[in-house]
Design an enzyme around this catalytic site. Structure first.
Site, PDB file in Angstrom:
ATOM      1  CB  CYS A   1      13.266 -28.867  39.383  1.00 17.78           C
ATOM      2  SG  CYS A   1      14.225 -30.021  40.586  1.00 17.78           S
ATOM      3  CG  ASN A   2      16.951 -32.796  39.178  1.00 16.98           C
ATOM      4  OD1 ASN A   2      16.367 -33.928  38.920  1.00 16.98           O
ATOM      5  ND2 ASN A   2      17.367 -32.841  40.380  1.00 16.98           N
TER       6      ASN A   2
ATOM      7  N   GLY B   1       4.986 -20.415  44.453  1.00 20.97           N
ATOM      8  CA  GLY B   1       4.419 -21.660  43.923  1.00 20.97           C
ATOM      9  C   GLY B   1       4.167 -22.524  45.097  1.00 20.97           C
TER      10      GLY B   1
ATOM     11  CD  GLN C   1       9.814 -34.455  41.384  1.00 19.29           C
ATOM     12  OE1 GLN C   1      10.638 -35.328  41.422  1.00 19.29           O
ATOM     13  NE2 GLN C   1       9.795 -33.160  41.806  1.00 19.29           N
TER      14      GLN C   1
ATOM     15  CG  ASP D   1      11.762 -40.045  50.847  1.00 23.83           C
ATOM     16  OD1 ASP D   1      12.496 -40.777  50.497  1.00 23.83           O
ATOM     17  OD2 ASP D   1      11.816 -39.526  51.852  1.00 23.83           O
TER      18      ASP D   1
END
EC number: 1.2.1.70
Length: 454
Positions: A51-52, A182, A114, A109
């Site tokens: 997301c970033n 989600g 990811q 964490d």
């Protein structure tokens, strides 16, 4: 030669806005990696999106080819938001990402999971080779070390819990109904964080309702699940909404909120799930991941000492990684050298044995003696060059390594046929197989002159 140069590019929260990160991540990581592998001179690729951040890496024949391939990664993002990374910068950055030092929430964490999933995708499509495989494997190792040997993640809030804290500070949570859109890792973290507050009820909406039901059953709060088909109905009932899907489209439009009461929305999705115009609706407060910075800074100070420990750990592991690459390059050059010598040995031993056979039958012991003598000669003759190549790698003398590969690997640097031995070079030039431009700089002058004259 299996090794090459690593090049990287990143668009992340440090320099880019949410919109720019979204623009860079329009294609999924699998598509990015597959596309990069089709570029000229690219042998490996890796991409990670969260997301970033949106980042891509390649292994190329040279830095120019790598930068050329990555130029198509985020062509519509302004230059100031796109950071190009050299070979060593790319490797060090991968280690920093996996340890959480580059995260919006220092030491969190979630990035490690990811990162591992991105590696699984890359391996699944055959995008990783010896260079990037070693790099990302080292990154995971350092990420796990950082969390087990330091306190970098102690007291760290996740992005999900930071979002819940921001909602509490902005509008309060007591007695409110929350909607989480989600049911992936981020959605699960948000739901768990909400359940630890005085929220009255949590609704989890997801395309696959079974995943949403699983979260609703496990969190410590009144909760139920709905499918995305029922989203419009539950949106107006919730006063706090948090989105965290990878759906790739707007799930909340201005019309969905218009007429509802006070609604606090945080869009954590990448790409975004909330239409930007929703922020213009009266009584609607819409925030994105950029708004979480103030929350994350509150707990960051206590982990600065641990961050310095992790930095030192990265320095140590980074040096080890570079040394392993150097050994790999030297070993490949040495292997090619011995293979070339073995080729010549077999040919010359065979010729010698044929000549001796004409003078009388040889015994097996005699044949073995001749072959053993040839092996001894090769080992003794190549002992010094072997040491020189290892020293060259340790000193970053890649010109020597390249020269060795050119001399001993027939396929290195192109399809030009290579002579079996130096004395054959002039004859190869006469045939038109090579020219003076094909020779390394340190070929003996008398041979180079014959090639040029040919």
């Amino acid at each position: 030669m299996n090794t090459g140069v690593i090049c990287g590019v990143r668009v992340s929260h440090n320099r880019a806005s949410v919109e720019e990160i979204e623009l860079a991540g329009e294609r999924d990581s699998r598509t990015i990696m597959e596309t990069l592998l089709t570029r000229d001179g690219i042998t490996e690729s890796f991409a990670i999106q969260t997301c970033n951040r949106s980042e891509a890496y390649v292994v190329a024949d040279g830095a120019v080819a790598g930068r050329r391939a990555l130029a198509s990664f985020a062509p519509d993002v302004r230059d100031g938001a796109v950071v190009d990374m050299s070979h060593e910068e790319s490797l060090r950055h991968l280690l920093r990402v996996a340890t959480g030092l580059e995260s919006l929430v220092l030491g969190e964490d979630q990035i490690l999971g990811q990162f591992k999933r991105a590696i699984e995708v890359a391996r699944g499509i055959g995008a990783l080779g010896p260079m990037l495989e070693a790099g990302v494997t080292k990154a995971i190792h350092v990420g796990e070390r950082a969390r087990s040997e330091t306190s970098i993640n102690e007291g760290a809030v996740s992005i999900g819990s930071a979002a819940v804290r921001l909602a509490g500070q902005s509008v309060g949570l007591n007695g409110r109904k929350a909607l989480v859109i989600g049911a992936g890792e981020m959605g699960s973290l948000v739901a768990e964080s909400l359940a630890s507050t005085n929220i009255s009820e949590v609704v989890i909406a997801n395309r696959t309702i079974e995943n949403a039901e699983s979260i609703a059953e496990t969190i410590n709060s009144p909760a139920y699940a709905v499918s995305l088909d029922s989203l419009t109905e539950v949106i107006t009932e919730a006063s706090i909404i948090m989105t965290a899907t990878g759906y790739g489209k707007y799930l909340i439009e201005p019309t969905d909120i218009d007429g509802a009461g006070e609604t606090f929305i945080i869009d954590l999705a990448q790409p975004r799930n909330v239409h930007p115009a929703t922020a213009d609706i009266e009584n609607a407060i819409v925030q994105d991941i950029d708004a979480l910075e103030s929350i994350t800074k509150e707990t960051e100070a206590s982990r600065q000492a641990a961050a310095r420990e992790v930095d030192a750990m990265i320095d140590e592991e980074f040096d080890r990684l570079l040394e392993s690459y150097k050994r790999q390059r030297a070993d490949e050059a040495i292997s090619e050298m011995y293979e070339a010598a073995e080729h010549v040995k077999r040919r010359e031993v065979e010729t010698a044995l044929e000549k001796l056979e004409k003078q009388g039958t040889l015994t097996d012991n005699q044949r073995e003696t001749i072959s053993s003598m040839a092996d001894t000669l090769i080992n003794q003759l190549l002992a010094a060059p072997t040491k020189s190549l290892r020293d060259a790698a340790a000193e970053d003398d890649w010109t020597t390594i390249q020269t060795a590969m050119t001399l001993f690997d027939p396929n290195f640097g192109g399809d030009t046929p290579q002579p079996d031995r130096p004395d054959d070079i002039p004859r190869a030039a006469e045939r038109g197989d090579i020219s003076g431009d094909d020779l390394p700089d340190d070929v003996p002058n008398h041979i180079a002159e014959k090639v040029s004259d040919g």
